[in-house]
Design an enzyme around this catalytic site. Structure first.
Site, PDB file in Angstrom:
ATOM      1  N   SER A  95      80.898  91.138  33.063  1.00  0.00           N
ATOM      2  CA  SER A  95      81.359  91.671  31.784  1.00  0.00           C
ATOM      3  C   SER A  95      82.176  92.933  31.989  1.00  0.00           C
ATOM      4  O   SER A  95      81.914  93.717  32.914  1.00  0.00           O
ATOM      5  CB  SER A  95      80.156  91.989  30.890  1.00  0.00           C
ATOM      6  OG  SER A  95      80.567  92.665  29.709  1.00  0.00           O
ATOM      7  N   TYR A 134      72.735  95.824  28.268  1.00  0.00           N
ATOM      8  CA  TYR A 134      73.433  94.567  28.564  1.00  0.00           C
ATOM      9  C   TYR A 134      74.422  94.757  29.711  1.00  0.00           C
ATOM     10  O   TYR A 134      74.433  93.997  30.681  1.00  0.00           O
ATOM     11  CB  TYR A 134      74.168  94.060  27.316  1.00  0.00           C
ATOM     12  CG  TYR A 134      75.264  93.082  27.647  1.00  0.00           C
ATOM     13  CD1 TYR A 134      74.961  91.785  28.059  1.00  0.00           C
ATOM     14  CD2 TYR A 134      76.609  93.456  27.578  1.00  0.00           C
ATOM     15  CE1 TYR A 134      75.970  90.886  28.392  1.00  0.00           C
ATOM     16  CE2 TYR A 134      77.613  92.571  27.904  1.00  0.00           C
ATOM     17  CZ  TYR A 134      77.292  91.284  28.319  1.00  0.00           C
ATOM     18  OH  TYR A 134      78.292  90.409  28.656  1.00  0.00           O
ATOM     19  N   LYS A 175      77.155  83.943  16.642  1.00  0.00           N
ATOM     20  CA  LYS A 175      76.865  85.170  17.390  1.00  0.00           C
ATOM     21  C   LYS A 175      76.447  86.352  16.520  1.00  0.00           C
ATOM     22  O   LYS A 175      76.243  87.452  17.039  1.00  0.00           O
ATOM     23  CB  LYS A 175      78.069  85.547  18.254  1.00  0.00           C
ATOM     24  CG  LYS A 175      78.280  84.599  19.425  1.00  0.00           C
ATOM     25  CD  LYS A 175      79.560  84.899  20.190  1.00  0.00           C
ATOM     26  CE  LYS A 175      79.596  86.255  20.834  1.00  0.00           C
ATOM     27  NZ  LYS A 175      78.594  86.412  21.919  1.00  0.00           N
TER      28      LYS A 175
END
Length: 327
Positions: free
Chosen positions: A114, A144, A180
């Site tokens: 990411s 995250y 989402k």
């Protein structure tokens, strides 16, 4: 071929792109849960589906056979998730287990890292140096991002990163993201706001160098993201970490302007304060350096922002369609 997270946003888009190429010998894993991401799978072609919690037992028993390629998109991608233990198990330990299995079996392993691993981007967002010292300088801003960074670091320290392909996705948007919730792109959220109120709410700037709405992101259409992903997956010489972005920084006002244009409406924007809970971690500028991706042979033109938003709005959002739906 195995696709984890195959009912999710980018995972299901990858299966759609593979189907477009005539590939349907695909095993899909995910955790379907209580949302409606199962709808992303309905138009797609694949051989088998199983819940992610059953994957390793099936792999270890030999029931699934061998895979030439594993596209590992399965993860908790909520930047607001506070359960760091859950993220470590789901995003780091699961990825580590699957990567080591793939290497032992000779399977090519491509996984989602990411852009959140870069933190605030103060030291740039360059993917060329994948060494342990370089990666150790990154400071993710949320749990995250750290869970993704943890595996990147592990792979580098274990000397296996060059044998894998890790993809640092930037701000991807497009069809199949409806499930989402708060992690949907601004395009999806703003489309609903416009339908309901005729206007879009954007965060006011709390940084002296940026005017309201001029905070910038590297926005990437999901169709480009999957094309980049599959190119790297099918390029044997590609290895290590790669930025997956457009290589351009656009402001929130440019993005919403493209959305209003796609809807044939005049822009109407209301600015609101960034919540105190995220203000200190808010990013004001992101832009992927994609020279490494280009050097790996990806020469396709990135879809311009206006064209991508128009395709998304008119081809999918207006009629609530998924990739692969007839229309």
């Amino acid at each position: 071929m195995l696709v984890t997270g195959g009912a999710g946003f980018i995972g299901s888009a990858l299966i759609w792109a593979l189907n477009q190429q005539g590939v349907d010998r695909i095993v899909v894993t995910d955790r379907l849960g209580h949302d409606e991401k199962w709808r992303n799978l309905v138009p797609l072609r694949f051989e088998d589906y199983l819940e992610a919690d059953d994957l390793f037992a099936r792999l270890d028993s030999g029931a699934l056979g061998a895979f030439d390629l594993i596209l590992h998109l399965g993860a908790c991608s909520a930047t607001t998730e506070l359960d760091a233990t859950y993220l470590a198990r789901n995003n780091f330990e699961f990825t580590k287990h699957l990567a080591l299995w793939a290497l032992a079996k000779g399977s090519r392993f491509v996984y989602a890292s990411s852009a959140a691993t870069y933190g605030d981007g103060a030291d740039g967002m360059d993917d060329t140096d994948n060494s342990v010292p370089a990666l150790s300088q990154l400071r993710p801003l949320n749990a995250y991002g750290y869970s993704k960074h943890l595996f990147d670091q592990y792979a580098a320290q274990a000397g296996i990163l060059r044998q894998l392909v890790g993809l640092k996705y930037f701000n991807v948007y497009g069809p199949n993201e409806a499930h989402k919730a708060d992690m949907r792109s601004l395009v999806h959220k703003a489309f609903g706001q416009i339908q309901d109120t005729g206007k879009v709410k954007l965060f006011r700037s709390h940084h002296p160098d940026y005017k309201d709405g001029e905070q910038q992101r590297d926005f990437l259409y999901v169709k480009d993201a999957v094309a980049m992903t599959l190119h790297l997956a099918m390029t044997p010489s590609a290895g290590g970490l790669y930025n997956i972005g457009s290589g351009h920084a656009h402001s929130w006002l440019e993005l919403t302007g493209a959305l209003f244009a796609a809807l044939g409406r005049e822009p109407a924007v209301e600015f609101i304060d960034i919540p105190e809970s995220i203000r200190a971690k808010y990013q004001y500028h992101t832009k992927a350096e994609i020279a490494k991706l280009r050097a790996a042979g990806y020469t396709a033109r990135v879809t311009p922002l206006e064209d991508a938003v128009r395709d998304y709005v008119r081809g999918y959002l207006t009629d609530d369609r998924r990739l692969g739906d007839a229309g």
